[in-house]
Design an enzyme around this catalytic site. Structure first.
Site, PDB file in Angstrom:
ATOM      1  N   SER A  66      -5.351   2.788  -0.232  1.00  0.00           N
ATOM      2  CA  SER A  66      -3.991   2.298  -0.103  1.00  0.00           C
ATOM      3  C   SER A  66      -3.559   2.431   1.341  1.00  0.00           C
ATOM      4  O   SER A  66      -3.729   3.490   1.943  1.00  0.00           O
ATOM      5  CB  SER A  66      -3.039   3.108  -0.964  1.00  0.00           C
ATOM      6  N   ASP A 100       4.378  -4.123  -0.464  1.00  0.00           N
ATOM      7  CA  ASP A 100       4.108  -2.677  -0.473  1.00  0.00           C
ATOM      8  C   ASP A 100       3.762  -2.147   0.925  1.00  0.00           C
ATOM      9  O   ASP A 100       2.618  -1.828   1.207  1.00  0.00           O
ATOM     10  CB  ASP A 100       2.967  -2.392  -1.465  1.00  0.00           C
ATOM     11  N   HIS A 103       4.303   2.732  -1.182  1.00  0.00           N
ATOM     12  CA  HIS A 103       4.066   3.823  -2.139  1.00  0.00           C
ATOM     13  C   HIS A 103       3.423   5.038  -1.473  1.00  0.00           C
ATOM     14  O   HIS A 103       3.430   6.120  -2.032  1.00  0.00           O
ATOM     15  CB  HIS A 103       3.297   3.335  -3.377  1.00  0.00           C
TER      16      HIS A 103
HETATM   17  N1  ARG Z   1      -1.867   1.374  -8.190  1.00  0.00           N
HETATM   18  C1  ARG Z   1      -1.621   1.663  -6.810  1.00  0.00           C
HETATM   19  C2  ARG Z   1      -2.345   2.957  -6.423  1.00  0.00           C
HETATM   20  O1  ARG Z   1      -3.174   3.410  -7.136  1.00  0.00           O
HETATM   21  C3  ARG Z   1      -0.166   1.705  -6.511  1.00  0.00           C
HETATM   22  C4  ARG Z   1       0.573   2.902  -7.006  1.00  0.00           C
HETATM   23  C5  ARG Z   1       2.022   2.967  -6.698  1.00  0.00           C
HETATM   24  N2  ARG Z   1       2.811   1.963  -7.378  1.00  0.00           N
HETATM   25  C6  ARG Z   1       3.377   2.133  -8.584  1.00  0.00           C
HETATM   26  N3  ARG Z   1       4.016   1.121  -9.117  1.00  0.00           N
HETATM   27  N4  ARG Z   1       3.328   3.257  -9.266  1.00  0.00           N
HETATM   28  O2  ARG Z   1      -1.947   3.835  -5.727  1.00  0.00           O
HETATM   29  N1  GLU Z   2      -3.000   2.212  -4.928  1.00  0.00           N
HETATM   30  C1  GLU Z   2      -4.199   2.923  -4.637  1.00  0.00           C
HETATM   31  C2  GLU Z   2      -4.026   4.055  -3.620  1.00  0.00           C
HETATM   32  O1  GLU Z   2      -3.023   4.646  -3.512  1.00  0.00           O
HETATM   33  C3  GLU Z   2      -5.219   1.959  -4.206  1.00  0.00           C
HETATM   34  C4  GLU Z   2      -5.585   1.212  -5.369  1.00  0.00           C
HETATM   35  C5  GLU Z   2      -6.960   1.580  -5.799  1.00  0.00           C
HETATM   36  O2  GLU Z   2      -7.154   2.620  -6.436  1.00  0.00           O
HETATM   37  O3  GLU Z   2      -7.811   0.771  -5.463  1.00  0.00           O
HETATM   38  O4  GLU Z   2      -4.928   4.471  -2.974  1.00  0.00           O
END
Ligand code: ARG
Ligand code: GLU
Length: 720
Positions: free
Chosen positions: A655, A221, A85
């Site tokens: 991330s 990921d 991502h």
């Molecule tokens: N929650 C994760 C972050 O904050 C992954 C985001 C990307 N993935 C998604 N399914 N939108 O960045």
């Molecule tokens: N998916 C998040 C990022 O892009 C990390 C997840 C979180 O916020 O801990 O940084």
């Protein structure tokens, strides 16, 4: 203050230890503050192996990837791992319907096939220094806040310029502990970063937004890049003759995996946390802002989904937007829920009462601190309304793509309507707009935007009282009797910004008199009306109140540290390199449920559903599963682990961070947090806050067995 912090550190070394897990610690202070505890928790390396300016250390392998993620170097040829991502934008830019790397994945089979990404940078910390005394030179307690900040600004400027000259590096000075301490950061910025590999989305994004922010998780990921430098080994702009970067250190990768209770740490770039906010601020975020923003985003997402499900082209066009909108939408829901479950607001209030009591008992404290909490209350009595109004502009009004696009033409109008427009500036603006327009129309589907516009404007009207709405909303109310469909139809039918051709023509033969066409344009007027409303009604009070809050927060932070002078404090995340450590562990999300700490390939097959986009499983992956062809990445019980959960205190920006074991070897790639723990940006909960990582063995398995890119695994230092 500096003295205070130093004394606090001394106390800390002899004081009882904190709850494991919480805290994002400063690499340079690790030895002083954390090493002892880390050893007690099982770490076998030393702080000096993690951060050193005298020898190569782990930090030489950790980078800020782009502007929002972390990456790590895993070979002596500059090979870089981050999340799928995080590389998503780049993968998407190289994709088209014919060459759909998002869907099918991409693997460079040799270096000549690696794809350049103009604009993408990687930033590496060379060293950091505590410069608090120098930044605060000439700052006295008699100064007003304005005087104070202008002296600090001046000091920072002088210090930075001198340091740049001396070091030849990119230098910034950043406040920590809400401006009670300052560090100077020396960085190197690499500009030739090439895409090496990415799994198909149904691996890299398996579970999609359905599983996002959730455990148990089965997402592979990851994506792979490589840093290139000039022939002299120094960072350089893209050039075909550039060579792979030879790092001072690259992370060894362990195939040993992790067990429950194992010590782990995460090394990366957490973006922003607000752990020391007063109760009124937490209430503003979790009870006011989040629910409204969730509602606006949810409305957009429902419409995106309806269209994306029916047409592959639209799905690709809206993939990035959808992920962006969905991500914060879900996070905000989890955060509000988590704070409620923790009684977070009540806990903060209790702390504030204690603080007020404590301050009263000492005349000096009384003078410095008794006014803080009431002043916060005073500010939020205005801020609650203002922040909401601003949310409706940014997420409501500018959640409409057409308006956002049209508003990009404001600088053009501004320059062209000056008495003496600067031709060179105009041309630069026009060129920029030409590029932006191309990008905009490539991923724009007007029927979606019309529906979104009508729905969002309706929410705007329903939820913002008169006095908090830009003028055009009154037009909808009066002239259109509140019928947003009719209004939107009128705007979209009339505006030239819905047509790629019209915009192209306008820009290719732009004359100053064209500004009138722009200014009179239906969509541009709405965008301008929103911006004007923001600038005239909201901007100044918001700036003033936020600046006041910043000052209060600085003093409150200092007061808390004086009151709890036995406690070890960590500074809020601010996009600087940090270390957080915890243990591999599962958790109980609700009554009667316990989640284990790891998932396996088995679980991917369990989730499989060929009819649901997020849960489609590649045939090739099923083949490998059926053959149980896992060696050497499988476990002794014949399983292949996919992801694991641990109690490291992470946030956005983490991330792509490596999860390391007690020996400093990489065992996982951080990519998310569990939903029940997302309030950790405001309040960490050892029982619920878990970071989520892909097991590094799954990453290698996909590269090697699935994609046939074993040459990449061979580049790495693998510990059996
Ligand atoms: N929650 C994760 C972050 O904050 C992954 C985001 C990307 N993935 C998604 N399914 N939108 O960045
Ligand atoms: N998916 C998040 C990022 O892009 C990390 C997840 C979180 O916020 O801990 O940084």
């Amino acid at each position: 203050m500096r003295k205070l912090i130093v004394t606090l550190w001394v106390c800390v070394l002899t004081s009882p230890l904190l709850l494991a897990g919480e805290g994002m610690w400063i690499p340079m202070l690790l030895k002083q503050l954390n090493e002892k505890e880390m050893h007690e928790m099982g770490m076998r390396i030393n702080a000096e192996d993690i951060y050193s300016i005298n020898k190569s250390s782990l930090k030489d392998a950790i980078v800020l990837f782009g502007r929002g993620c972390t990456g790590e170097i895993v070979s002596d040829q500059g090979l870089l791992l981050t999340n799928h991502h995080c590389g998503f934008g780049e993968i998407q830019k190289h994709s088209s319907v014919e060459n759909d790397y998002l869907t099918n994945g991409f693997w460079a089979m040799n270096k000549s096939e690696e794809l350049p990404n103009p604009g993408l940078t990687v930033t590496m910390l060379v060293k950091m220094e505590d410069v608090t005394d120098r930044v605060l030179e000439k700052v006295t307690s008699e100064l007003t806040e304005l005087q104070r900040s202008s002296i600090i600004k001046e000091n920072i400027k002088t210090l930075t310029e001198a340091a740049v000259k001396e070091s030849g590096l990119v230098v910034t000075i950043r406040p920590f502990y809400n401006g009670n301490q300052y560090f100077m950061l020396f960085n190197q910025i690499f500009k030739d970063i090439r895409l090496v590999g990415a799994p198909p989305s149904n691996i890299g994004k398996f579970g999609g937004d359905t599983d996002n922010w959730m455990w148990p998780r089965h997402t592979g990921d990851f994506s792979v890049f490589r840093i290139y430098v000039g022939k002299d080994g120094k960072p350089a702009e893209y050039h075909q003759d550039n060579v792979p970067y030879k790092p001072a250190y690259h992370l060894p990768i362990s195939l040993k995996g992790v067990d429950e209770e194992d010590f782990t740490f995460v090394f990366g770039y957490p973006a922003r946390t607000s752990e020391y906010l007063p109760a009124v601020a937490v209430r503003n975020i979790t009870e006011i802002s989040n629910p409204h923003r969730v509602n606006m985003r949810g409305t957009r997402l429902d419409i995106f989904k309806k269209y994306s499900n029916s047409e592959p082209k639209i799905r690709i066009q809206y993939a990035s937007k959808d992920a962006r909108v969905a991500n914060a939408w879900k996070k905000m829901m989890g955060e509000s829920k988590g704070i409620r479950r923790l009684n977070g607001i009540e806990k903060k209030e209790a702390l504030e009462n204690e603080f007020m009591q404590w301050a009263k008992n000492d005349p000096a404290f009384d003078k410095a601190y008794s006014g803080i909490i009431p002043a916060f209350h005073q500010n939020y009595s205005q801020l609650d309304r203002l922040t909401l109004a601003s949310d409706y502009i940014s997420e409501g009004g500018f959640g409409i793509e057409l308006f956002q696009f049209a508003s990009r033409f404001r600088p053009l109008v501004e320059e062209a309507t000056k008495p003496l427009p600067d031709e060179k500036k105009l041309n630069t603006i026009i060129e920029r707009l030409q590029k932006q327009s191309e990008e905009f129309f490539k991923d724009y589907h007007q029927p979606i935007d019309r529906e979104v516009a009508s729905a969002l404007l309706k929410l705007f009207l329903e939820n913002q009282p008169a006095g908090f709405r830009p003028d055009f909303l009154e037009t909808i109310n009066k002239k259109y009797k509140g019928n947003t469909d009719a209004y939107v139809k009128m705007i979209f039918d009339k505006s030239m910004f819905t047509s790629a051709q019209s915009v192209k023509e306008l820009l290719s033969a732009f004359k100053s008199k064209n500004t009138r066409i722009i200014e009179k344009d239906a969509a541009f007027s709405v965008a301008a009306s929103m911006s004007r409303f923001f600038e005239e009604q909201l901007k100044e009070p918001l700036l003033a109140l936020n600046a006041s809050n910043d000052s209060l927060q600085r003093v409150y932070m200092r007061g808390l540290m004086e009151m709890q002078n036995n406690k070890r404090f960590y500074p809020d995340a601010n996009f600087t390199l940090r270390i957080t450590y915890g243990k591999v562990e599962g958790y109980s999300p609700a009554d009667a449920i316990y989640y284990k700490h790891y998932t396996t390939l088995e679980g991917i097959l369990e989730k499989e559903d060929p009819n649901i986009y997020d849960y489609v499983v590649e045939d090739r992956l099923k083949e490998l599963y059926n053959k149980k062809d896992y060696a050497p990445y499988g476990t002794a019980d014949g399983q292949l682990r996919v992801a694991f959960a641990a109690s490291n205190h992470t946030t956005g920006g983490n991330s792509g961070s490596p999860v390391l074991n007690a020996d400093g070897q990489m065992v996982g790639l951080n990519f998310d947090r569990c939903w029940e723990g997302t309030m950790s940006d405001l309040m960490y909960d050892p029982a619920m806050s878990r970071n989520i990582a892909v097991d590094i063995r799954y990453v290698l398995f996909i590269m090697d067995k699935f994609a046939g890119a074993k040459h990449l695994v061979d580049e790495m230092t693998i510990i059996q």
